[in-house]
Scaffold this motif. Structure first.
Motif, PDB file in Angstrom:
ATOM      1  N   ASP A   2       0.846  -1.184   0.000  1.00 35.69           N
ATOM      2  CA  ASP A   2       0.000   0.000   0.000  1.00 35.69           C
ATOM      3  C   ASP A   2       0.886   1.240   0.000  1.00 35.69           C
ATOM      4  N   GLY A   6      -3.064   5.046  -2.324  1.00 37.21           N
ATOM      5  CA  GLY A   6      -4.079   4.008  -2.285  1.00 37.21           C
ATOM      6  C   GLY A   6      -3.913   2.985  -3.380  1.00 37.21           C
ATOM      7  N   THR A   7      -2.832   3.070  -4.109  1.00 39.40           N
ATOM      8  CA  THR A   7      -2.587   2.103  -5.168  1.00 39.40           C
ATOM      9  C   THR A   7      -1.653   1.019  -4.662  1.00 39.40           C
ATOM     10  N   PHE A   8      -1.468   0.007  -5.480  1.00 32.37           N
ATOM     11  CA  PHE A   8      -0.599  -1.105  -5.123  1.00 32.37           C
ATOM     12  C   PHE A   8       0.372  -1.324  -6.266  1.00 32.37           C
ATOM     13  N   ASN A  21      -3.849   0.180 -12.947  1.00 34.92           N
ATOM     14  CA  ASN A  21      -4.998   0.443 -12.090  1.00 34.92           C
ATOM     15  C   ASN A  21      -5.798  -0.793 -11.731  1.00 34.92           C
ATOM     16  N   PRO A  24      -5.495  -1.858  -7.449  1.00 40.14           N
ATOM     17  CA  PRO A  24      -6.362  -1.279  -6.419  1.00 40.14           C
ATOM     18  C   PRO A  24      -7.768  -1.851  -6.425  1.00 40.14           C
ATOM     19  N   PHE A  27      -7.721  -5.459  -4.967  1.00 40.51           N
ATOM     20  CA  PHE A  27      -7.604  -5.416  -3.511  1.00 40.51           C
ATOM     21  C   PHE A  27      -8.869  -4.856  -2.878  1.00 40.51           C
ATOM     22  N   ALA A  28      -9.440  -3.818  -3.484  1.00 47.27           N
ATOM     23  CA  ALA A  28     -10.681  -3.238  -2.950  1.00 47.27           C
ATOM     24  C   ALA A  28     -11.771  -4.290  -2.897  1.00 47.27           C
ATOM     25  N   LYS A  51     -10.106   3.642   0.113  1.00 50.35           N
ATOM     26  CA  LYS A  51      -8.914   4.264  -0.476  1.00 50.35           C
ATOM     27  C   LYS A  51      -8.531   3.555  -1.783  1.00 50.35           C
ATOM     28  N   ALA A  52      -8.554   2.231  -1.767  1.00 53.14           N
ATOM     29  CA  ALA A  52      -8.224   1.459  -2.966  1.00 53.14           C
ATOM     30  C   ALA A  52      -9.278   1.674  -4.055  1.00 53.14           C
ATOM     31  N   TRP A  53     -10.531   1.790  -3.672  1.00 53.49           N
ATOM     32  CA  TRP A  53     -11.624   2.007  -4.617  1.00 53.49           C
ATOM     33  C   TRP A  53     -11.514   3.394  -5.256  1.00 53.49           C
ATOM     34  N   ALA A  55      -8.773   5.449  -5.468  1.00 51.73           N
ATOM     35  CA  ALA A  55      -7.475   5.831  -6.045  1.00 51.73           C
ATOM     36  C   ALA A  55      -7.498   5.979  -7.565  1.00 51.73           C
TER      37      ALA A  55
END
Length: 108
Positions: A2, A6-8, A21, A24, A27-28, A51-53, A55
């Motif tokens: 993380d 909020g991205t991976f 993209n 995220p 993971f979301a 946050k992941a949703w 980003a």
């Protein structure tokens, strides 16, 4: 891995690989389902899911196509191979996870 946006990263052990993209949203989705089913603590994971949703929202166009999605790959023992992957708009690797999230968020 993380990060503040909020991205991976595509390669979890290399934070410079912050492309694509699809991560995220994947993971979301996992976080949303985990919280919904009580597998994950809502207080801890709901903010991470949001946050992941959120980003990649700037990369979703007016038609719902997600930009900056890395194309799928096989596996290779070469960091540069992953770093140089092309990114596309509307690639299913990015579109599908967003649909999973929408479905999970709309379920009652």
């Amino acid at each position: 891995m993380d990060n503040p946006k909020g991205t991976f990263t595509d390669l979890m052990v290399h934070p410079i690989f912050d492309k694509g993209n699809q991560g995220p949203a994947m993971f979301a989705y996992a976080f949303i389902i985990g919280v919904r089913h009580g597998w994950l603590d809502a207080e801890e994971y709901a903010p991470v899911a949001r946050k992941a949703w959120m980003a990649p929202v700037p990369c979703v166009d007016e038609n719902g196509a997600v930009a900056e999605v890395c194309v799928g790959t096989n596996k290779k023992n070469d960091k540069q191979y992953y770093y140089d992957r092309p990114r596309r708009k509307g690639d299913y690797h990015g579109q599908a996870p967003y649909l999973w999230c929408l479905n999970a968020l709309l379920e009652e």
